[in-house]
Design an enzyme around this catalytic site. Sequence first.
Site, PDB file in Angstrom:
ATOM      1  NE  ARG A 110      -3.974  -2.178   1.925  1.00  0.00           N
ATOM      2  CZ  ARG A 110      -3.788  -3.355   2.512  1.00  0.00           C
ATOM      3  NH1 ARG A 110      -2.737  -3.535   3.303  1.00  0.00           N
ATOM      4  NH2 ARG A 110      -4.620  -4.342   2.311  1.00  0.00           N
ATOM      5  CE  LYS A 132      -0.492  13.430 -14.928  1.00  0.00           C
ATOM      6  NZ  LYS A 132      -1.355  13.784 -16.053  1.00  0.00           N
ATOM      7  CD  GLU A 174       6.209  16.716 -22.961  1.00  0.00           C
ATOM      8  OE1 GLU A 174       5.898  17.749 -22.347  1.00  0.00           O
ATOM      9  OE2 GLU A 174       5.364  15.916 -23.400  1.00  0.00           O
ATOM     10  CE  LYS A 202       4.792  17.387 -14.619  1.00  0.00           C
ATOM     11  NZ  LYS A 202       4.789  16.200 -15.427  1.00  0.00           N
ATOM     12  CD  GLU A 212      -4.308  15.460 -15.260  1.00  0.00           C
ATOM     13  OE1 GLU A 212      -4.456  14.288 -14.930  1.00  0.00           O
ATOM     14  OE2 GLU A 212      -3.708  15.825 -16.282  1.00  0.00           O
ATOM     15  NE  ARG A 216      -0.463  17.427 -11.886  1.00  0.00           N
ATOM     16  CZ  ARG A 216       0.357  16.377 -11.853  1.00  0.00           C
ATOM     17  NH1 ARG A 216       0.430  15.549 -12.855  1.00  0.00           N
ATOM     18  NH2 ARG A 216       1.069  16.132 -10.789  1.00  0.00           N
ATOM     19  CG  ASN A 220      -2.298  17.512 -21.284  1.00  0.00           C
ATOM     20  OD1 ASN A 220      -1.264  16.846 -21.293  1.00  0.00           O
ATOM     21  ND2 ASN A 220      -3.421  17.079 -20.768  1.00  0.00           N
ATOM     22  CG  HIS A 223       0.736  17.050 -24.624  1.00  0.00           C
ATOM     23  ND1 HIS A 223       1.566  18.141 -24.519  1.00  0.00           N
ATOM     24  CD2 HIS A 223       1.459  15.999 -24.161  1.00  0.00           C
ATOM     25  CE1 HIS A 223       2.724  17.761 -23.994  1.00  0.00           C
ATOM     26  NE2 HIS A 223       2.686  16.471 -23.773  1.00  0.00           N
ATOM     27  CG  HIS A 227      -2.278  12.913 -26.418  1.00  0.00           C
ATOM     28  ND1 HIS A 227      -2.817  13.579 -25.341  1.00  0.00           N
ATOM     29  CD2 HIS A 227      -1.033  12.529 -26.024  1.00  0.00           C
ATOM     30  CE1 HIS A 227      -1.944  13.594 -24.351  1.00  0.00           C
ATOM     31  NE2 HIS A 227      -0.857  12.967 -24.736  1.00  0.00           N
ATOM     32  CG  HIS A 239       5.308  12.260 -26.299  1.00  0.00           C
ATOM     33  ND1 HIS A 239       3.935  12.276 -26.403  1.00  0.00           N
ATOM     34  CD2 HIS A 239       5.623  13.165 -25.333  1.00  0.00           C
ATOM     35  CE1 HIS A 239       3.433  13.144 -25.531  1.00  0.00           C
ATOM     36  NE2 HIS A 239       4.442  13.690 -24.867  1.00  0.00           N
TER      37      HIS A 239
HETATM   38  N1  GLY Z   1       4.594  11.717 -13.802  1.00  0.00           N
HETATM   39  C1  GLY Z   1       4.219  12.796 -14.615  1.00  0.00           C
HETATM   40  C2  GLY Z   1       3.269  13.736 -13.965  1.00  0.00           C
HETATM   41  O1  GLY Z   1       2.906  13.581 -12.825  1.00  0.00           O
HETATM   42  O2  GLY Z   1       2.842  14.680 -14.607  1.00  0.00           O
END
Ligand code: GLY
Length: 333
Positions: A110, A132, A174, A202, A212, A216, A220, A223, A227, A239
């Site tokens: 956990r 993320k 990026e 960032k 998000e 956030r 993008n 993007h 995408h 990418h």
């Molecule tokens: N790991 C990428 C983010 O959190 O945006």
Amino acid sequence: MITVPVELGARSYPVMVGPGARNALADVLPEGARRAAVVTQEAVPVVVDPGLPHQRLVIGPDEGAKRLSTVEELCRAFTRFGLTRADVVVAVGGGVVTDAAGLAAAVYHRGVAVVHVATTLLAQVDAAIGGKTGVNLPEGKNLVGAFWQPAAVLCDTETLETLPPEEYRSGCGEMAKYHFLGGEDLGQLALDERVARSVAIKAEVVACDERESGRRAVLNYGHTLAHALETAGGYGLRHGEAVAVGLVFAARLAHRLGRIDEARVHDHLEVVRSYGLPEAVPPQIDPGELVTLMARDKKATRGITFVLDGPRGVEPVPDVARADVEATLKEMF
Ligand code: GLY
């Protein structure tokens, strides 16, 4: 060495940027950790020393390793190694490694601490920062994941020297994005400083919107088309290259909508060109398919939503008319 803090209260962490940053690993491990599981890929030519008993675990090659079975294999290997919740996972590699190892760390017992040693430009300015984590399903990318902030991130710019040129270029796509998010000319900065400034931009966005729910979305930028290009088959674009095309498209669309002037569109072209990145949609692609794919983007809650530059800076713009999208796409070939 430049240290950039990611300010998230009890989950705050440092991002250390500079040549040899990987050598700070032992200093950033959580207090009390007695062993480390070092997760990497065979092609990553970077050796780290956690200064603790450790085991190196190699996941499969390329993006294919971003799958649930990798997470299961890692958790089983952690168990055999005797990793406890007080110990640490160290992810050494690009976004595939930090995403998959990060998710394994998030769910093992956990939640066990993870430190990312980001070895690609793309991971240093994006994937390793922000918490993320995730893996792909056959049905789509990043569909299973968790928010799991690392305990620290090391961006060793020395590791960029051995990066394949196409991988480095992809990271530049990026980085090009951050030229329009921070309000200053990143082109004047040395590479280390530019990576650190990208990280800081960032970090500021993540600190405002960890989960998000709004801001956030600016990360993008470029993007939505990127995408769609990737989903349509990539057409040989990596990418970051797709993001570069997406940045030019977003600038042209913002201009068509009266949000920015011609000079600002030119700024986008200049930045993309300065990195040697593509600015046009590959000729063989069907624009109708791209519009359909963009309308399906998971951020599109109301009509087609784009992240666009404008008088208040870069922000999400919902309900963009399909006719404007189609007309702008025509300028992109
Ligand atoms: N790991 C990428 C983010 O959190 O945006």
